[in-house]
Design a protein around this motif. Structure first.
Motif, short mmCIF file in Angstrom:
data_model
loop_
_atom_site.label_atom_id
_atom_site.label_comp_id
_atom_site.label_asym_id
_atom_site.label_seq_id
_atom_site.Cartn_x
_atom_site.Cartn_y
_atom_site.Cartn_z
N VAL A 56 -6.14 25.43 -7.24
CA VAL A 56 -6.32 26.20 -8.47
C VAL A 56 -7.01 25.37 -9.56
CG1 VAL A 56 -4.40 27.78 -8.03
CG2 VAL A 56 -3.97 25.66 -9.27
N GLU A 57 -7.00 24.04 -9.39
CA GLU A 57 -7.63 23.17 -10.38
C GLU A 57 -9.14 23.09 -10.18
OE1 GLU A 57 -5.89 21.77 -7.82
OE2 GLU A 57 -3.82 21.75 -8.54
N MET A 83 9.44 39.95 -16.91
CA MET A 83 9.46 40.91 -18.02
C MET A 83 10.56 41.94 -17.75
SD MET A 83 6.92 39.89 -19.93
CE MET A 83 6.82 41.26 -21.06
N ILE A 84 11.44 42.09 -18.72
CA ILE A 84 12.51 43.08 -18.59
C ILE A 84 12.12 44.38 -19.29
CG2 ILE A 84 14.90 43.59 -19.28
CD1 ILE A 84 15.40 40.55 -19.02
N SER A 85 11.52 44.23 -20.46
CA SER A 85 10.98 45.39 -21.17
C SER A 85 9.80 44.87 -21.99
CB SER A 85 12.05 45.98 -22.10
OG SER A 85 12.32 45.07 -23.15
N ALA A 86 9.23 45.72 -22.79
CA ALA A 86 8.06 45.31 -23.58
C ALA A 86 8.38 44.14 -24.50
CB ALA A 86 7.54 46.50 -24.39
N ASN A 87 9.64 44.01 -24.89
CA ASN A 87 9.99 42.97 -25.85
C ASN A 87 11.00 41.96 -25.32
OD1 ASN A 87 8.43 43.83 -28.14
ND2 ASN A 87 9.79 45.62 -28.16
N GLN A 88 11.29 42.01 -24.04
CA GLN A 88 12.29 41.08 -23.51
C GLN A 88 11.83 40.45 -22.20
OE1 GLN A 88 15.90 43.57 -23.45
NE2 GLN A 88 16.77 42.03 -24.83
N ILE A 89 12.17 39.16 -22.08
CA ILE A 89 11.86 38.42 -20.86
C ILE A 89 13.14 37.77 -20.36
CG2 ILE A 89 10.62 36.43 -19.90
CD1 ILE A 89 8.48 36.88 -22.00
N GLY A 90 13.40 37.92 -19.06
CA GLY A 90 14.49 37.17 -18.44
C GLY A 90 13.94 35.83 -17.97
N PHE A 91 14.55 34.74 -18.37
CA PHE A 91 14.03 33.41 -18.04
C PHE A 91 15.15 32.56 -17.47
CE2 PHE A 91 13.18 28.97 -19.56
CZ PHE A 91 12.12 28.71 -18.70
N LYS A 92 14.90 32.01 -16.28
CA LYS A 92 15.93 31.20 -15.64
C LYS A 92 15.32 29.90 -15.12
CE LYS A 92 19.39 31.40 -11.97
NZ LYS A 92 19.84 32.13 -10.80
N PRO A 93 15.52 28.80 -15.85
CA PRO A 93 15.04 27.52 -15.31
C PRO A 93 15.93 27.08 -14.17
CG PRO A 93 16.12 27.20 -17.44
CD PRO A 93 16.17 28.66 -17.15
N VAL A 94 15.32 26.72 -13.05
CA VAL A 94 16.08 26.28 -11.89
C VAL A 94 16.25 24.76 -11.94
CG1 VAL A 94 16.11 26.20 -9.36
CG2 VAL A 94 15.26 28.22 -10.55
N THR A 95 15.17 24.09 -12.25
CA THR A 95 15.22 22.64 -12.50
C THR A 95 14.04 22.29 -13.39
OG1 THR A 95 15.39 20.47 -11.44
CG2 THR A 95 13.89 22.05 -10.43
N ILE A 96 13.93 21.02 -13.77
CA ILE A 96 12.83 20.61 -14.66
C ILE A 96 11.50 20.73 -13.91
CG2 ILE A 96 11.92 18.70 -16.03
CD1 ILE A 96 14.77 17.62 -16.24
N SER A 97 10.52 21.29 -14.55
CA SER A 97 9.22 21.50 -13.91
C SER A 97 8.36 20.24 -14.04
CB SER A 97 8.50 22.70 -14.54
OG SER A 97 9.21 23.88 -14.27
N PRO A 98 7.87 19.70 -12.92
CA PRO A 98 7.07 18.47 -12.96
C PRO A 98 5.60 18.74 -13.29
CG PRO A 98 7.41 19.13 -10.70
CD PRO A 98 8.14 20.14 -11.55
N ILE A 99 5.01 17.79 -14.00
CA ILE A 99 3.57 17.83 -14.30
C ILE A 99 2.97 16.52 -13.79
CG2 ILE A 99 1.78 17.98 -16.08
CD1 ILE A 99 3.79 19.38 -17.90
N GLY A 100 1.85 16.61 -13.08
CA GLY A 100 1.19 15.41 -12.57
C GLY A 100 -0.30 15.40 -12.86
N ILE A 101 -0.90 14.30 -12.56
CA ILE A 101 -2.32 14.10 -12.87
C ILE A 101 -3.20 14.61 -11.72
CG2 ILE A 101 -4.12 12.38 -13.34
CD1 ILE A 101 -1.83 10.54 -14.37
N ILE A 102 -4.14 15.47 -12.05
CA ILE A 102 -5.23 15.79 -11.14
C ILE A 102 -6.42 14.91 -11.51
CG2 ILE A 102 -6.79 17.60 -10.30
CD1 ILE A 102 -3.83 18.01 -9.50
N LYS A 103 -6.65 14.84 -12.81
CA LYS A 103 -7.72 13.98 -13.33
C LYS A 103 -7.32 13.58 -14.75
CE LYS A 103 -12.70 14.15 -14.24
NZ LYS A 103 -13.84 15.09 -14.38
N GLY A 104 -7.24 12.30 -15.01
CA GLY A 104 -6.82 11.85 -16.34
C GLY A 104 -5.99 10.59 -16.25
N SER A 105 -5.43 10.20 -17.40
CA SER A 105 -4.69 8.94 -17.46
C SER A 105 -3.18 9.18 -17.52
CB SER A 105 -5.12 8.14 -18.69
OG SER A 105 -4.70 8.81 -19.86
N LYS A 106 -2.41 8.16 -17.14
CA LYS A 106 -0.95 8.24 -17.22
C LYS A 106 -0.49 8.41 -18.67
CE LYS A 106 0.32 5.67 -13.07
NZ LYS A 106 0.89 4.43 -12.53
#
Lengths: 73, 233
Positions: free
Chosen positions: B33-34, B56-79
């Motif tokens: 996707v990158e 999306m639950i309704s036009a004004n509501q979202i159900g949100f459930k974090p399962v664990t911390i979402s990781p971000i990594g480098i495709i191109k760039g610096s640490k």
């Protein structure tokens, strides 16, 4: 620093609200298939609920952002 | 970028003139996707793998459930800039962390998503099917075995058994929920199947292993056809 979130679906809206609750400067931009739409709205923190209220967040103003697909992991 | 991945080509083209030098963080499912941003030579591209459910639950509501911390990594760039990006996006509600081995995480989740996003829409059933029904789990195991072998050929060190375990955990934790591709088909919208089953098939083909992913390919083709038929009604 201004954070632009492109894609006003369930994830984009949730992230925008989460960042706004942390006093970040956020702009949520709706993405279309062919181009980035001009329609964007700054979120108003007054329209959000507390993050721990049953893990349910109210979204950004809804008129410009109709319900969209869930993002499931 | 939290948009659907099939919009990335157009977005990269549009953003090239507007914000090319800003760090791009992609919060999407799938493989490759990158690529639109790399092809257009964006200097800083980061990839997040989401471990949350958000609906999306309704036009004004979202159900949100974090399962664990979402990781971000480098495709191109610096640490250093990865750390900066994580600090900017992290919050008590929606948590992120820096990940050094993001490719293994990307592949693991892409394989799991290839299973969920093809089998569940074809059966028109919720995510819990794999922990409830042995026959569905057997099909999932065969797809995982195919894809894990391609991942290994591609230099990604992951074990099929661990992917199966993870799939079962997700199946249990999201029992009753509908996967995004099924919702897309039900709502006559394009799906992200091209960046899942078909991207793995494309990588297998490049590795001269195209015949090794026959079931993954067939499930992808059936899902794509189901999506096209639903939109031609």
């Amino acid at each position: 620093m201004k954070i632009f979130i492109i894609g006003a679906g369930a994830i984009g809206k949730t992230l925008a609200v989460a960042l706004k609750l942390s006093d970040k400067n956020v702009v949520l931009v709706r993405e279309a298939l062919t181009t980035v739409r001009v329609r964007s709205k700054k979120l108003k923190s007054s329209r959000t609920t507390a993050p721990n209220s049953k893990r349910r967040l109210k979204s950004a103003p809804s008129a410009a952002f109709p319900p969209s697909t869930a993002s499931l992991f | 970028m939290t948009n659907k991945s099939f919009g990335n080509d157009n977005l990269a083209r549009t953003l090239e003139a507007k914000a090319k030098n800003s760090p791009v963080v992609i919060l999407q499912n799938g493989l490759g996707v990158e690529r639109p941003f790399i092809d257009r030579d964006f200097p800083e591209v980061f990839r997040c793998v989401l471990f949350v459910t958000s609906q999306m639950i309704s036009a004004n509501q979202i159900g949100f459930k974090p399962v664990t911390i979402s990781p971000i990594g480098i495709i191109k760039g610096s640490k250093a800039n990865l750390q900066l990006v994580v600090e900017q996006l992290n919050s008590p509600v929606f948590q992120f962390k820096a990940e050094t081995d993001i490719q293994t995480v990307i592949w693991t989740k892409a394989i799991i998503n290839s299973v969920f996003n093809s089998i569940c829409p074809l059966l028109e059933i919720d995510n819990g099917i794999f922990h409830r029904e042995a026959q569905a789990l057997d099909i999932a195991k065969r797809v995982i075995a195919e894809c894990a072998a391609i991942a290994k050929e591609n230099g990604i060190d992951l074990e099929a058994d661990e992917v199966v375990e993870r799939l079962l955990l997700i199946s249990k934790s999201s029992d009753g929920q509908l996967i995004s591709t099924l919702q897309d088909i039900n709502n006559k919208r394009p799906t992200e199947i091209e960046t899942l089953n078909f991207e793995i098939v494309n990588i297998a083909r490049i590795l001269n292993k195209g015949n090794a992913v026959a079931e993954t390919k067939l499930l992808g083709e059936l899902t794509r056809l189901k999506s096209e038929l639903s939109r031609s009604d």
